[in-house]
Design an enzyme around this catalytic site. Structure first.
Site, PDB file in Angstrom:
ATOM      1  N   LYS A  78     -49.310  11.266   3.277  1.00 56.37           N
ATOM      2  CA  LYS A  78     -49.406  10.620   1.966  1.00 56.37           C
ATOM      3  C   LYS A  78     -48.035  10.597   1.316  1.00 56.37           C
ATOM      4  O   LYS A  78     -47.252  11.527   1.492  1.00 56.37           O
ATOM      5  CB  LYS A  78     -50.358  11.394   1.037  1.00 56.37           C
ATOM      6  N   GLY A 188     -65.708   4.430 -12.525  1.00 53.93           N
ATOM      7  CA  GLY A 188     -64.395   3.892 -12.161  1.00 53.93           C
ATOM      8  C   GLY A 188     -64.560   2.503 -11.574  1.00 53.93           C
ATOM      9  O   GLY A 188     -65.206   2.331 -10.545  1.00 53.93           O
ATOM     10  N   ASN A 269     -60.690   9.734  -3.660  1.00 54.16           N
ATOM     11  CA  ASN A 269     -60.158  10.797  -2.811  1.00 54.16           C
ATOM     12  C   ASN A 269     -60.178  12.116  -3.583  1.00 54.16           C
ATOM     13  O   ASN A 269     -60.015  12.137  -4.799  1.00 54.16           O
ATOM     14  CB  ASN A 269     -58.724  10.470  -2.384  1.00 54.16           C
TER      15      ASN A 269
HETATM   16  N1  PHE Z   1     -55.462   4.557   0.093  1.00 53.00           N
HETATM   17  C1  PHE Z   1     -55.846   4.564   1.472  1.00 53.00           C
HETATM   18  C2  PHE Z   1     -56.743   5.784   1.711  1.00 53.00           C
HETATM   19  O1  PHE Z   1     -56.731   6.746   0.959  1.00 53.00           O
HETATM   20  C3  PHE Z   1     -54.620   4.640   2.306  1.00 53.00           C
HETATM   21  C4  PHE Z   1     -54.439   3.641   3.391  1.00 53.00           C
HETATM   22  C5  PHE Z   1     -55.099   2.437   3.436  1.00 53.00           C
HETATM   23  C6  PHE Z   1     -53.585   3.965   4.409  1.00 53.00           C
HETATM   24  C7  PHE Z   1     -54.910   1.598   4.505  1.00 53.00           C
HETATM   25  C8  PHE Z   1     -53.375   3.127   5.472  1.00 53.00           C
HETATM   26  C9  PHE Z   1     -54.033   1.937   5.501  1.00 53.00           C
HETATM   27  O2  PHE Z   1     -57.499   5.826   2.660  1.00 53.00           O
END
Ligand code: PHE
Length: 358
Positions: A78, A188, A269
């Site tokens: 990340k 949300g 998340n």
């Molecule tokens: N925001 C996405 C997630 O948390 C991150 C992501 C999306 C990474 C698409 C790679 C490709 O899953």
């Protein structure tokens, strides 16, 4: 390792000051066990920049679980760009930040690739892509798989279907597994939450909607949904299912006794403020589908199309597979009398060790 029980075990974390922005650019690489690490780029405001580092650590660890549970050959990563409170994000500044992120990623020589997350869009991936090739989800005209929100939303709805089958549907339900008549609160209404609300409305669910942005009430009115300006009111509403679809940390120990739902399934998340909340929910008989399972649709789509070079129809099929995954988790959680979180963690551990043993 006593005293280190909370140590999340990252392989490496890069923290550097953006040459253009002067902001802390944090790239956390949690695991490369299944493949090079990947995960979105979050540009967000934090009271302390260290909070951004902590966010990157937690979000990247969750990405490892997300990929492993989805059966994808990537590790968790990340990026977080920590802006101070009150920071004014002008378009020029945003460009500088995105180029700083691109340079940071390029320095990692393929060990990490990024994608959109809170605060970044597919168009932003094009700008990052001016400095590195390690980006997912550029718009189709730039050779990427584009906006991952529709797939993330579809994945959460697939997870919801498995849960609905378990709950037996709503009052007006005529057959097991349908969402018709089920009362669902979506908390949300960003790009993913709004899509989920539309899909659920089409499927005949009765909706309670909420967003901190009061202008989103138009969506609620359009779908004949009940509206709560206060997210907490929607979280604790008298519904069958709550769908957390905004930032993380909403499920606190304090809110658990106030919940009136039977299940929680959504794309946000890191929903749990602390891991123990999973047990508290279980004790109250509330089924919590781990966020890294319910939010996997976006990465499943991006990886299936961009890395595996499969068609969008195949990607959709894989995203729908989340329903089977959740049904399987519900089944084994029942069999063993444990939480969904526990069986999902076991699945992740198995997938990671199967590779580590090879
Ligand atoms: N925001 C996405 C997630 O948390 C991150 C992501 C999306 C990474 C698409 C790679 C490709 O899953």
């Amino acid at each position: 390792m006593s005293g280190f029980s909370q140590w999340p075990g990252h392989e490496a974390v890069l923290i550097r000051t953006g040459a253009r922005s002067g902001l802390p650019i944090v790239v956390a690489m949690h695991s490369s066990t299944l493949g090079p690490s990947a995960g979105g780029c979050r540009i967000w405001r934090y009271a302390r920049w260290q909070d951004g580092v902590e966010d990157a650590l937690r979000l990247s660890a969750a990405m490892t679980a997300k990929f492993a549970a989805a059966g994808l050959a990537r590790g968790g990563g990340k990026t977080v760009v920590a802006m101070p409170e009150g920071y004014e994000l002008t378009p020029e500044r945003k460009r500088g930040i995105l180029h700083d992120v691109g340079d940071a990623i390029e320095s990692l020589e393929g060990r990490y690739a990024t994608g959109p997350d809170v605060g970044t869009s597919p168009e932003d991936m094009v700008v990052i892509g001016e400095r590195t090739s390690q980006v997912f989800c550029k718009p189709a005209e730039f050779g990427g798989s584009g906006d991952s929100s529709p797939a993330t939303a579809a994945g959460s709805v697939a997870a919801l279907r498995a849960v609905a089958a378990r709950l037996g549907g709503g009052a007006a339900d005529t057959g097991a597994g349908t969402l018709r008549g089920l009362r669902i609160a979506v908390v949300g209404l960003g790009s993913v939450g709004a899509r989920i609300a539309n899909l659920l409305s089409e499927a005949g669910a009765e909706l309670v909607l909420s967003d901190i942005d009061a202008s989103k009430k138009t969506l609620a009115d359009g779908l004949a949904a009940q509206w709560h300006a206060d997210p907490r009111a929607a979280l604790t509403a008298d519904v069958d299912v709550v769908v957390p679809a905004a930032l993380g940390g909403v499920l606190t120990a304090a809110i658990v006794p106030e919940l009136r739902c039977r299940a929680i399934v959504g794309p946000a998340n890191n929903q749990l403020a602390v891991p123990e909340v999973a047990d508290a929910l279980h004790a109250r008989g509330i089924a919590w589908v781990p966020d890294y399972i319910a939010s996997a649709g976006g990465v499943i789509n991006a990886i299936t199309v961009e890395l595996d070079k499969r068609t969008e129809a195949e990607a959709r099929q894989r995203v729908r597979g989340i329903e089977g995954t959740v049904a399987g988790l519900l089944q084994s959680a029942d069999t063993h009398g444990v939480t969904l979180a526990a069986v999902a963690e076991e699945l992740v551990r198995e997938r990671l060790s199967a590779v580590a043993d090879r």
